[in-house]
Scaffold this motif. Structure first.
Motif, PDB file in Angstrom:
ATOM      1  N   GLN A  16       0.826  -1.201   0.000  1.00 27.25           N
ATOM      2  CA  GLN A  16       0.000   0.000   0.000  1.00 27.25           C
ATOM      3  C   GLN A  16       0.867   1.259   0.000  1.00 27.25           C
ATOM      4  O   GLN A  16       0.644   2.184  -0.785  1.00 27.25           O
ATOM      5  CB  GLN A  16      -0.917   0.001   1.231  1.00 27.25           C
ATOM      6  CG  GLN A  16      -1.808   1.237   1.342  1.00 27.25           C
ATOM      7  CD  GLN A  16      -2.612   1.254   2.631  1.00 27.25           C
ATOM      8  OE1 GLN A  16      -2.707   0.256   3.336  1.00 27.25           O
ATOM      9  NE2 GLN A  16      -3.181   2.396   2.960  1.00 27.25           N
ATOM     10  N   ASN A  19       2.902   1.469  -3.431  1.00 31.48           N
ATOM     11  CA  ASN A  19       2.085   1.872  -4.580  1.00 31.48           C
ATOM     12  C   ASN A  19       1.688   3.345  -4.510  1.00 31.48           C
ATOM     13  O   ASN A  19       1.692   4.043  -5.526  1.00 31.48           O
ATOM     14  CB  ASN A  19       0.829   0.996  -4.676  1.00 31.48           C
ATOM     15  CG  ASN A  19       1.150  -0.440  -5.038  1.00 31.48           C
ATOM     16  OD1 ASN A  19       2.179  -0.716  -5.661  1.00 31.48           O
ATOM     17  ND2 ASN A  19       0.294  -1.368  -4.644  1.00 31.48           N
ATOM     18  N   ARG A  20       1.352   3.837  -3.299  1.00 32.34           N
ATOM     19  CA  ARG A  20       0.957   5.239  -3.176  1.00 32.34           C
ATOM     20  C   ARG A  20       2.169   6.157  -3.388  1.00 32.34           C
ATOM     21  O   ARG A  20       2.063   7.184  -4.072  1.00 32.34           O
ATOM     22  CB  ARG A  20       0.336   5.493  -1.806  1.00 32.34           C
ATOM     23  CG  ARG A  20      -0.188   6.930  -1.618  1.00 32.34           C
ATOM     24  CD  ARG A  20      -1.252   7.291  -2.657  1.00 32.34           C
ATOM     25  NE  ARG A  20      -2.420   6.469  -2.486  1.00 32.34           N
ATOM     26  CZ  ARG A  20      -3.408   6.725  -1.636  1.00 32.34           C
ATOM     27  NH1 ARG A  20      -3.356   7.790  -0.886  1.00 32.34           N
ATOM     28  NH2 ARG A  20      -4.450   5.928  -1.582  1.00 32.34           N
ATOM     29  N   GLN A  23       2.885   6.249  -6.993  1.00 33.87           N
ATOM     30  CA  GLN A  23       1.894   7.086  -7.670  1.00 33.87           C
ATOM     31  C   GLN A  23       2.270   8.563  -7.574  1.00 33.87           C
ATOM     32  O   GLN A  23       2.222   9.301  -8.564  1.00 33.87           O
ATOM     33  CB  GLN A  23       0.510   6.864  -7.044  1.00 33.87           C
ATOM     34  CG  GLN A  23      -0.585   7.767  -7.599  1.00 33.87           C
ATOM     35  CD  GLN A  23      -1.869   7.694  -6.785  1.00 33.87           C
ATOM     36  OE1 GLN A  23      -1.895   7.166  -5.676  1.00 33.87           O
ATOM     37  NE2 GLN A  23      -2.950   8.222  -7.336  1.00 33.87           N
ATOM     38  N   VAL A 106       5.789   9.369   2.819  1.00 35.08           N
ATOM     39  CA  VAL A 106       4.564   8.581   2.720  1.00 35.08           C
ATOM     40  C   VAL A 106       4.711   7.343   3.587  1.00 35.08           C
ATOM     41  O   VAL A 106       5.651   6.563   3.415  1.00 35.08           O
ATOM     42  CB  VAL A 106       4.280   8.151   1.259  1.00 35.08           C
ATOM     43  CG1 VAL A 106       2.989   7.337   1.188  1.00 35.08           C
ATOM     44  CG2 VAL A 106       4.201   9.364   0.347  1.00 35.08           C
ATOM     45  N   THR A 108       2.265   4.562   6.590  1.00 37.34           N
ATOM     46  CA  THR A 108       0.978   4.252   7.194  1.00 37.34           C
ATOM     47  C   THR A 108       0.912   4.804   8.613  1.00 37.34           C
ATOM     48  O   THR A 108       1.928   4.975   9.277  1.00 37.34           O
ATOM     49  CB  THR A 108       0.720   2.737   7.233  1.00 37.34           C
ATOM     50  OG1 THR A 108       1.846   2.081   7.821  1.00 37.34           O
ATOM     51  CG2 THR A 108       0.483   2.189   5.846  1.00 37.34           C
ATOM     52  N   LEU A 138      -1.063   7.269   5.685  1.00 34.28           N
ATOM     53  CA  LEU A 138      -2.089   6.490   5.005  1.00 34.28           C
ATOM     54  C   LEU A 138      -2.923   5.708   6.004  1.00 34.28           C
ATOM     55  O   LEU A 138      -2.407   5.145   6.971  1.00 34.28           O
ATOM     56  CB  LEU A 138      -1.449   5.510   4.013  1.00 34.28           C
ATOM     57  CG  LEU A 138      -0.500   6.101   2.969  1.00 34.28           C
ATOM     58  CD1 LEU A 138       0.029   4.992   2.061  1.00 34.28           C
ATOM     59  CD2 LEU A 138      -1.198   7.173   2.144  1.00 34.28           C
ATOM     60  N   GLU A 142      -7.475   0.552   2.854  1.00 30.20           N
ATOM     61  CA  GLU A 142      -7.553   1.260   1.576  1.00 30.20           C
ATOM     62  C   GLU A 142      -9.007   1.468   1.162  1.00 30.20           C
ATOM     63  O   GLU A 142      -9.848   0.590   1.353  1.00 30.20           O
ATOM     64  CB  GLU A 142      -6.819   0.470   0.483  1.00 30.20           C
ATOM     65  CG  GLU A 142      -5.312   0.470   0.629  1.00 30.20           C
ATOM     66  CD  GLU A 142      -4.630  -0.134  -0.581  1.00 30.20           C
ATOM     67  OE1 GLU A 142      -4.248   0.633  -1.497  1.00 30.20           O
ATOM     68  OE2 GLU A 142      -4.495  -1.372  -0.621  1.00 30.20           O
ATOM     69  N   MET A 179      -4.627  14.226  -8.048  1.00 32.43           N
ATOM     70  CA  MET A 179      -5.542  13.101  -7.943  1.00 32.43           C
ATOM     71  C   MET A 179      -6.882  13.355  -8.634  1.00 32.43           C
ATOM     72  O   MET A 179      -7.782  12.518  -8.579  1.00 32.43           O
ATOM     73  CB  MET A 179      -5.768  12.756  -6.464  1.00 32.43           C
ATOM     74  CG  MET A 179      -4.506  12.394  -5.716  1.00 32.43           C
ATOM     75  SD  MET A 179      -4.788  11.752  -4.048  1.00 32.43           S
ATOM     76  CE  MET A 179      -5.448  10.114  -4.423  1.00 32.43           C
ATOM     77  N   ASP A 284      -6.913   9.073   4.690  1.00 35.27           N
ATOM     78  CA  ASP A 284      -5.523   9.517   4.686  1.00 35.27           C
ATOM     79  C   ASP A 284      -5.428  10.948   5.210  1.00 35.27           C
ATOM     80  O   ASP A 284      -6.352  11.746   5.047  1.00 35.27           O
ATOM     81  CB  ASP A 284      -4.942   9.469   3.277  1.00 35.27           C
ATOM     82  CG  ASP A 284      -4.844   8.050   2.734  1.00 35.27           C
ATOM     83  OD1 ASP A 284      -5.219   7.109   3.468  1.00 35.27           O
ATOM     84  OD2 ASP A 284      -4.407   7.886   1.593  1.00 35.27           O
TER      85      ASP A 284
END
Length: 289
Positions: A16, A19-20, A23, A106, A108, A138, A142, A179, A284
């Motif tokens: 997670q 990938n974020r 991105q 970034v 969690t 995060l 998700e 986004m 988030d």
């Protein structure tokens, strides 16, 4: 943005974060660096017991983390990554962000428990005081997002808070565009009922609340005009700050807010709004310092 720092602190949520962070790096054409600060409860036990094979166990833990992170990155030569041992993970994250001039961290959110936080603050709490750049925390679950919600203080007209408001709105607008999500700006006027109880119904308190709302609305408009930002929605609400913001983002919004760190014992016990709501928000949270 030039560098995004993705931080792995929980292997169950590693994909997670990766990938974020990837991105964000792609959207901002930024360099991606993945960092895994490894720590283990064995270290604290070793201080008191002194295990004979402690160093061997430590090296095995580091080797396993390296194998996992290498597999996660998948041989992508454009991604830098590092694993190291840290007694306090937040210090390692702050040092990595500083040394690589990271523009965004970034990671969690830590799991927050009231008693645990009172006795031993989570890494989030410490990192928000040490990080040299904004931190995207995060959610541990998700879900899709529908909006970016920027929370600004429209009553505090000090230079420090006005500067912070500007950074919050800049980051929120950038995130909204990246986004492709609508931008909402919200300001909260503390409700006197939470402080004065039944006295909040008196004429004096009602007048105070009305005046405060009008001032916040005027200041918010002036702030947005000065920065040239036209949000899709803006509002001023009355209530307990944490509760209002929690309600504002409950329908899958990304919250952007600021923190001006309280340090020392005052900060340890009181924290600030950004840190008090971390355990309440389901989505988030981008924290701007």
């Amino acid at each position: 943005m030039n560098t995004i720092l993705g931080v792995i602190t929980d292997w169950d949520l590693a994909s997670q974060v990766f990938n974020r962070a990837k991105q964000f790096a792609k959207a901002y054409s930024a360099r991606l660096r993945i960092y895994c600060p490894v720590s283990d409860q064995l270290e604290e036990m070793n201080r008191y017991i002194g295990f004979d094979n402690y160093e061997s166990v430590k090296q095995e833990i580091l080797a396993e983390a390296n194998r996992r992170l290498e597999a996660l990155v998948g041989g992508d030569q454009n991604i830098d990554w590092r694993v190291d041992w840290q007694t306090h993970r937040y210090k390692g994250v702050a040092e990595q962000a500083e040394s690589h001039s990271a523009d965004l961290i970034v990671m969690t959110m830590s799991q927050h428990h009231i008693l645990a936080d009172l006795l031993h603050k989570a890494d989030d709490w410490h990192l928000l005081r040490e990080a040299p750049c904004p931190v995207m925390l995060l959610s541990r679950a998700e879900h899709p997002f529908k909006s970016v919600v920027a929370a600004v203080d429209s009553l505090d007209e000090s230079e420090e808070h006005q500067s912070l408001n500007g950074r919050i709105l800049d980051e929120a607008q950038s995130l909204s565009k990246m986004m492709a999500l609508p931008l909402q700006v919200i300001s909260v006027v503390p409700d006197p009922a939470y402080i004065y109880g039944d006295m909040s119904a008196t004429t004096l308190m009602v007048d105070y609340r009305t005046q405060a709302v009008n001032t916040a609305r005027d200041n918010q408009s002036a702030l947005l005009s000065r920065l040239g930002i036209s949000p899709d929605k803006r509002e001023v609400m009355v209530g307990r700050v944490e509760a209002v913001l929690e309600e504002a983002v409950k329908d899958t919004g990304i919250l952007v807010l600021g923190t001006i760190a309280n340090k020392g014992w005052k900060g340890f016990f009181l924290g600030n709004t950004a840190e008090r709501i971390l355990g309440r928000i389901e989505g988030d949270v981008l924290v701007v310092n």
